[in-house]
Design a protein around this motif. Structure first.
Motif, PDB file in Angstrom:
ATOM      1  N   ASP A  38      46.848  82.773  37.978  1.00 26.39           N
ATOM      2  CA  ASP A  38      46.090  83.243  36.884  1.00 26.39           C
ATOM      3  C   ASP A  38      45.605  81.872  36.187  1.00 26.39           C
ATOM      4  N   ASP A  39      44.634  82.296  35.149  1.00 23.51           N
ATOM      5  CA  ASP A  39      43.811  81.240  34.699  1.00 23.51           C
ATOM      6  C   ASP A  39      44.414  80.470  33.588  1.00 23.51           C
ATOM      7  N   ASP A  40      45.601  80.865  33.240  1.00 20.38           N
ATOM      8  CA  ASP A  40      46.521  80.254  32.009  1.00 20.38           C
ATOM      9  C   ASP A  40      47.190  79.072  32.458  1.00 20.38           C
ATOM     10  N   GLU A  41      46.362  78.000  32.013  1.00 24.29           N
ATOM     11  CA  GLU A  41      46.914  76.651  32.523  1.00 24.29           C
ATOM     12  C   GLU A  41      48.243  76.299  31.871  1.00 24.29           C
ATOM     13  N   THR A  42      48.808  76.945  30.741  1.00 19.92           N
ATOM     14  CA  THR A  42      49.939  76.520  30.075  1.00 19.92           C
ATOM     15  C   THR A  42      51.144  77.439  30.594  1.00 19.92           C
ATOM     16  N   ASN A  43      50.962  78.395  31.473  1.00 20.01           N
ATOM     17  CA  ASN A  43      51.816  79.250  31.973  1.00 20.01           C
ATOM     18  C   ASN A  43      52.640  78.344  33.058  1.00 20.01           C
ATOM     19  N   GLU A  44      53.793  77.904  32.854  1.00 17.98           N
ATOM     20  CA  GLU A  44      54.729  77.299  33.812  1.00 17.98           C
ATOM     21  C   GLU A  44      55.527  78.114  34.579  1.00 17.98           C
ATOM     22  N   ASP A  45      55.637  79.421  34.307  1.00 14.67           N
ATOM     23  CA  ASP A  45      56.430  80.271  35.119  1.00 14.67           C
ATOM     24  C   ASP A  45      55.894  80.910  36.085  1.00 14.67           C
ATOM     25  N   GLY A  46      56.656  80.656  37.261  1.00  9.72           N
ATOM     26  CA  GLY A  46      55.826  81.218  38.700  1.00  9.72           C
ATOM     27  C   GLY A  46      57.054  82.097  39.471  1.00  9.72           C
ATOM     28  N   HIS A  47      56.655  82.941  40.384  1.00  6.01           N
ATOM     29  CA  HIS A  47      57.388  83.756  41.127  1.00  6.01           C
ATOM     30  C   HIS A  47      56.860  83.658  42.431  1.00  6.01           C
ATOM     31  N   VAL A  48      57.932  83.500  43.523  1.00  7.27           N
ATOM     32  CA  VAL A  48      57.391  83.758  44.693  1.00  7.27           C
ATOM     33  C   VAL A  48      57.602  85.173  45.063  1.00  7.27           C
ATOM     34  N   LEU A  49      56.524  85.407  45.761  1.00  2.58           N
ATOM     35  CA  LEU A  49      56.447  87.191  45.951  1.00  2.58           C
ATOM     36  C   LEU A  49      56.388  87.471  47.627  1.00  2.58           C
ATOM     37  N   LEU A  50      56.895  88.220  48.130  1.00  2.00           N
ATOM     38  CA  LEU A  50      56.860  88.716  49.435  1.00  2.00           C
ATOM     39  C   LEU A  50      55.959  89.938  49.655  1.00  2.00           C
ATOM     40  N   GLY A  51      55.299  89.895  50.729  1.00  2.00           N
ATOM     41  CA  GLY A  51      54.517  91.273  51.229  1.00  2.00           C
ATOM     42  C   GLY A  51      54.320  91.113  52.786  1.00  2.00           C
ATOM     43  N   GLU A  52      53.986  92.358  53.064  1.00  2.00           N
ATOM     44  CA  GLU A  52      53.614  92.648  54.544  1.00  2.00           C
ATOM     45  C   GLU A  52      52.073  92.491  54.377  1.00  2.00           C
ATOM     46  N   VAL A  53      51.645  91.583  55.585  1.00  2.00           N
ATOM     47  CA  VAL A  53      50.096  91.252  55.850  1.00  2.00           C
ATOM     48  C   VAL A  53      49.603  92.517  56.785  1.00  2.00           C
ATOM     49  N   ILE A  54      48.424  92.816  56.334  1.00  2.00           N
ATOM     50  CA  ILE A  54      47.938  93.976  57.142  1.00  2.00           C
ATOM     51  C   ILE A  54      46.500  93.178  57.431  1.00  2.00           C
ATOM     52  N   ARG A  55      46.095  93.121  58.512  1.00  2.00           N
ATOM     53  CA  ARG A  55      44.789  92.203  58.802  1.00  2.00           C
ATOM     54  C   ARG A  55      43.906  93.511  59.377  1.00  2.00           C
ATOM     55  N   GLU A  56      42.710  93.719  58.680  1.00  2.00           N
ATOM     56  CA  GLU A  56      41.861  94.533  58.941  1.00  2.00           C
ATOM     57  C   GLU A  56      40.257  93.954  59.104  1.00  2.00           C
ATOM     58  N   GLU A  57      40.034  93.905  60.504  1.00  2.00           N
ATOM     59  CA  GLU A  57      38.639  92.974  60.510  1.00  2.00           C
ATOM     60  C   GLU A  57      38.654  91.721  59.824  1.00  2.00           C
ATOM     61  N   ASP A  58      37.999  91.330  58.951  1.00  2.00           N
ATOM     62  CA  ASP A  58      37.619  90.128  58.199  1.00  2.00           C
ATOM     63  C   ASP A  58      38.804  90.182  57.059  1.00  2.00           C
TER      64      ASP A  58
END
Length: 90
Positions: A38-58
């Motif tokens: 995000d664009d909020d430079e004061t945001n110190e919180d973060g989370h690691v997210l996981l997701g399945e990758v689907i590759r479609e052409e480019d």
């Protein structure tokens, strides 16, 4: 970290910060570890997210993890984190 733009389920572009990719041979699928950017430079919180990758052409689409696959995906994620020196309990 590499930043890429993906499309969400509604077709909106999202910028994410890619931590890494991993494959699970038993599922014949690829997954990504990422954080939303995000664009909020004061945001110190973060989370690691996981997701399945689907590759479609480019394009790359990231889907949620199917409930019956969640335990296996999290186990692989924990192993990756342990191998790079992280602590899965933080």
């Amino acid at each position: 970290m590499e930043e890429i733009t993906i499309k969400d389920k509604d077709g909106n572009n999202l910028n994410i910060s890619v931590i890494g990719f991993f494959k699970i041979p038993e599922l014949e699928k690829e997954f990504v570890m990422y954080g939303l950017v995000d664009d909020d430079e004061t945001n110190e919180d973060g989370h690691v997210l996981l997701g399945e990758v689907i590759r479609e052409e480019d394009n790359i689409r990231i889907d949620g993890i199917e409930s019956e696959e969640k335990d296996l995906v999290v186990a692989y994620y924990n192993e990756v984190i342990n191998q790079i020196g992280g602590n899965e309990n933080e």
